[in-house]
Design a protein around this motif. Structure first.
Motif, short mmCIF file in Angstrom:
data_model
loop_
_atom_site.label_atom_id
_atom_site.label_comp_id
_atom_site.label_asym_id
_atom_site.label_seq_id
_atom_site.Cartn_x
_atom_site.Cartn_y
_atom_site.Cartn_z
N HIS A 164 10.24 -5.74 3.48
CA HIS A 164 8.85 -6.25 2.93
C HIS A 164 7.78 -5.43 3.50
N ILE A 165 7.65 -5.39 4.92
CA ILE A 165 6.78 -4.45 5.48
C ILE A 165 6.95 -2.80 5.78
N PHE A 166 8.25 -2.46 5.61
CA PHE A 166 8.33 -1.05 5.89
C PHE A 166 8.97 -0.30 4.60
N GLN A 167 9.02 -0.91 3.59
CA GLN A 167 9.40 -0.44 2.23
C GLN A 167 8.68 -0.75 1.13
N GLY A 168 8.22 -2.19 1.17
CA GLY A 168 7.45 -3.02 0.19
C GLY A 168 5.75 -2.80 0.44
N GLY A 169 5.12 -3.63 -0.14
CA GLY A 169 3.77 -3.54 0.00
C GLY A 169 3.15 -4.44 0.98
N TYR A 170 3.90 -5.23 1.84
CA TYR A 170 3.42 -6.01 2.68
C TYR A 170 3.06 -5.72 4.04
N SER A 171 3.06 -4.47 4.32
CA SER A 171 2.46 -4.18 5.64
C SER A 171 1.12 -4.71 5.95
N SER A 172 1.14 -5.57 7.18
CA SER A 172 -0.19 -6.13 7.60
C SER A 172 -0.51 -7.30 6.53
N GLY A 173 0.39 -7.79 5.63
CA GLY A 173 0.20 -8.81 4.69
C GLY A 173 1.09 -10.02 4.51
N TYR A 174 2.21 -9.93 5.35
CA TYR A 174 3.38 -11.05 5.48
C TYR A 174 2.71 -12.43 5.64
#
Length: 688
Positions: free
Chosen positions: A608-618
């Motif tokens: 989620h955070i290292f490949q998808g778009g959720y970095s700083s957004g989980y």
């Protein structure tokens, strides 16, 4: 020589993607041609002799590169749902090209001058709210991505973006390779004790499909989750849990530790270059939360409410395991197993007893019926559009007047080329151009248990795909995202559908899950796959009663992921982190319940955070839960199928995309700002 199908208009029904005619060799030349064409369009905007206007610059820019966007959506969706070594290799070649192209746009000084001219005179322009939003978004996309940087810093930004595009791809490839590499073959049937018959049948069929004797289990969710939930053999549960928890954390060629350290350092350097304290400060400027401090305060306030409940639940679970099986120390591989046993004891509710009422086809029809009753949508399965895999289902979605609303793809079963989890995506966005409302093509992708075939030549289904209740809510969740895409009704593609603030995007998906718990909705689709009997109301009541079972522990788990995300991305010195594991352990310090497992690391597979778009957004999952609980309370006050409330939700949330500030949209729907009390009550963390 046949012309590359990807670089000419698709002569297909509804302009759908021509999957069966696309060859892997088409992608790289198609991308190169589409990038060249898009650059030509950008140059035409930049070199226009006519003074910059909203129409000839901002609007023209939003519609530029349409073919490139189509090709990208097809390719990268395939890379997630139906990938192979060739596609992954192409992805590594294409990502730097796209990164370079995007930088060519955002670092184009002449183009930015035109945008800046319009932006500086925006108060004198007669713009609609949507046009104002697009202008603000376009200006910020340039200024936030280096347009104001000096030349040498722009090159530095290009280099960082190129590295990041390759590292994030590599991260995902490693996770998928690790998932696919692990197999646990069981030859002794006694080791299957506790497993439901359906799980055994699926494992037997999987082994046969790979030409092996016995029962085969993998890290794919439909295989992994039943084993961890029901298998009596504790050692085998441990083996499976350690394999899942150590993905890309073995110090070998598929290890992601160095990738993580490079990614977070580069993201930090990029943010600094653009004038932001951390990557989280950069990201959150364009979110409802606005700052890392707000996010951390939000998560810690929830932690304060959830932790006492979670610790109490964990102690009860420990006591239960001790009484039942004399377990002295509850480990991570015991959690699902004893939670399920305790849930059965407290509520006489067994997921296996529920599954016969949740045949996949019935649940699909159920979610369609809910959409019909709420939003007047009709779903017709069609075979006139291409698919990328035979398991994919395709539908034409219309309104009550017969107008096309969307194409809808649904892909439900795991396979080697498909990453784990569930997601919604789009193959074509909605937009309005030259008076034509071009409708979207939307897809949901899940990993549910496949129908199990009988032995007689594999011709007859012995058992259909029966979903766990958790899978039912997953389907509704992803379908909520799909509705956000399908019902989009905006002018500009970059503001359409799910193109909203990241901490708002989960509202439509999470709010739709609520219908899964309501008698009035369950009666529409929860019928026994053999007898046709509607789910007994005592089971419905037990589902509702058990909805808050271990909610404290579940909330703590989600908070821990949000805090881990922030620990990586709100960190002012990521380059000083030497150990991924040590950093993660420190981040989890206040949320840990189970004993530490040295072999496991969450971060190395945290796609989620290292490949998808959720970095700083989980954190946005919990943030959106506040919105969804408050929104559903409004539905319940009027009736869960109330057309007035549904129309307000459709007109003010689902159709509006990112055309206005999400809080403005929410207040227009609800009549007030969201109140967190609804979530805390629903979770049982405060008294009603």
């Amino acid at each position: 020589m046949t012309k590359n199908i990807l670089i000419k208009p698709f002569e297909t029904t509804y302009n759908s993607a021509p999957f069966s005619k696309i060859k892997n060799d088409d992608f790289l030349p198609a991308f190169k041609q589409a990038i060249a064409d898009a650059k030509f369009e950008i140059d035409a905007i930049t070199n226009n002799d006519i003074a910059p206007t909203f129409k000839n610059t901002i609007e023209a820019l939003d519609f530029a590169g349409e073919q490139l966007d189509r090709i990208s959506s097809i390719f990268f969706n395939l890379n997630s749902a139906e990938t192979n070594d060739t596609i992954q290799k192409i992805a590594q070649e294409i990502s730097p090209l796209l990164s370079e192209f995007n930088n060519d746009i955002t670092l184009n000084e002449d183009l930015f001058k035109r945008i800046k001219t319009i932006y500086n005179s925006k108060d004198s322009l007669d713009l609609t709210v949507e046009q104002q939003t697009l202008l603000d978004k376009r200006y910020k996309s340039f200024s936030r991505n280096g347009a104001n940087l000096p030349k040498d810093k722009k090159q530095e930004l290009r280099d960082i973006d190129k590295q990041l595009s390759q590292l994030t791809l590599k991260f995902g490839e490693n996770v998928l390779a690790e998932t696919n590499a692990f197999e646990m073959l069981i030859n002794n049937e006694d080791d299957l004790s506790g497993l439901p018959e359906g799980a055994k049948e699926a494992a037997k069929q999987l082994a046969e499909s790979r030409k092996k004797e016995g029962w085969l289990f993998t890290l794919d969710y439909p295989s992994y989750v039943p084993f961890m939930t029901y298998a009596d053999n504790r050692e085998l549960r441990k083996k499976l849990a350690l394999a899942a928890g150590s993905k890309a954390f073995k110090g070998d060629a598929l290890d992601n530790q160095d990738n993580i350290l490079q990614i977070v350092t580069l993201r930090f350097q990029r943010a600094n270059l653009l004038g932001y304290k951390t990557h989280a400060h950069f990201v959150l400027e364009e979110r409802m939360a606005k700052t890392p401090e707000t996010v951390e305060s939000f998560l810690n306030e929830l932690l304060e409410k959830a932790k006492p409940a979670a610790e109490k639940e964990f102690k009860n679970l420990e006591k239960f395991a001790k009484e039942l099986d004399n377990i002295d120390r509850l480990e991570k591989w015991d959690g699902s197993y004893y939670s399920e046993k305790l849930k059965q004891k407290l509520f006489s509710l067994d997921d296996e007893k529920l599954k016969p009422y949740f045949k996949l086809e019935n649940v699909i029809n159920g979610v369609f019926t809910v959409a019909k009753k709420l939003f007047d949508l009709n779903f017709e399965e069609i075979d006139t559009i291409d698919k990328y895999h035979k398991d994919v289902l395709t539908y034409k979605v219309t309104n009550n007047d017969g107008d096309l609303i969307s194409l809808f793809y649904a892909d439900f079963f795991p396979r080697a080329g498909k990453r784990n989890g569930a997601w919604m995506t789009s193959y074509k966005p909605q937009s309005i151009k030259n008076g034509i409302n071009d409708r979207p093509h939307v897809s949901i992708v899940c990993n549910f248990t496949k129908p199990v075939l009988s032995a007689d030549e594999g011709a007859t289904k012995s058992k259909p795909s029966l979903l766990t209740f958790n899978e039912v809510t997953t389907l509704f969740h992803e379908f909520g995202h799909a509705l956000h895409g399908m019902l989009a009704n905006t002018t500009y593609p970059s503001l359409s559908g799910t193109s909203v603030f990241w901490d708002f995007v989960e509202l439509p998906s999470q709010v739709l899950e609520n219908w899964c718990y309501e008698k009035e909705a369950l009666e529409l689709f929860a019928t026994h796959y053999e007898t046709g009997e509607v789910i007994p109301m005592d089971l419905v009541e037990k589902i509702k009663e058990s909805a808050t079972f271990h909610e404290g522990m579940q909330t703590l788990r989600q908070i821990s992921f949000g805090l881990l995300d922030m620990s990586w991305h709100a960190n002012e010195a990521p380059d000083t982190i030497k150990s991924v594991k040590a950093h993660e352990t420190k981040a989890f310090k206040n949320t840990t319940l189970y004993p530490e497992v040295p072999e496991n690391c969450m971060s190395t597979a945290f796609s989620h955070i290292f490949q998808g778009g959720y970095s700083s957004g989980y954190y946005s999952y919990k943030w959106a839960e506040v919105l969804d609980a408050d929104a559903f309370e409004y539905f319940k006050e009027a009736g869960i199928f109330d057309k007035t409330v549904a129309s307000k939700f459709k007109d003010n949330v689902l159709s509006q995309g990112g055309t206005e500030n999400p809080m403005t949209l929410y207040k227009r729907f609800r009549g007030q700002a969201p109140k967190p009390e609804a979530l805390l009550k629903r979770a049982g963390l405060i008294k009603s």
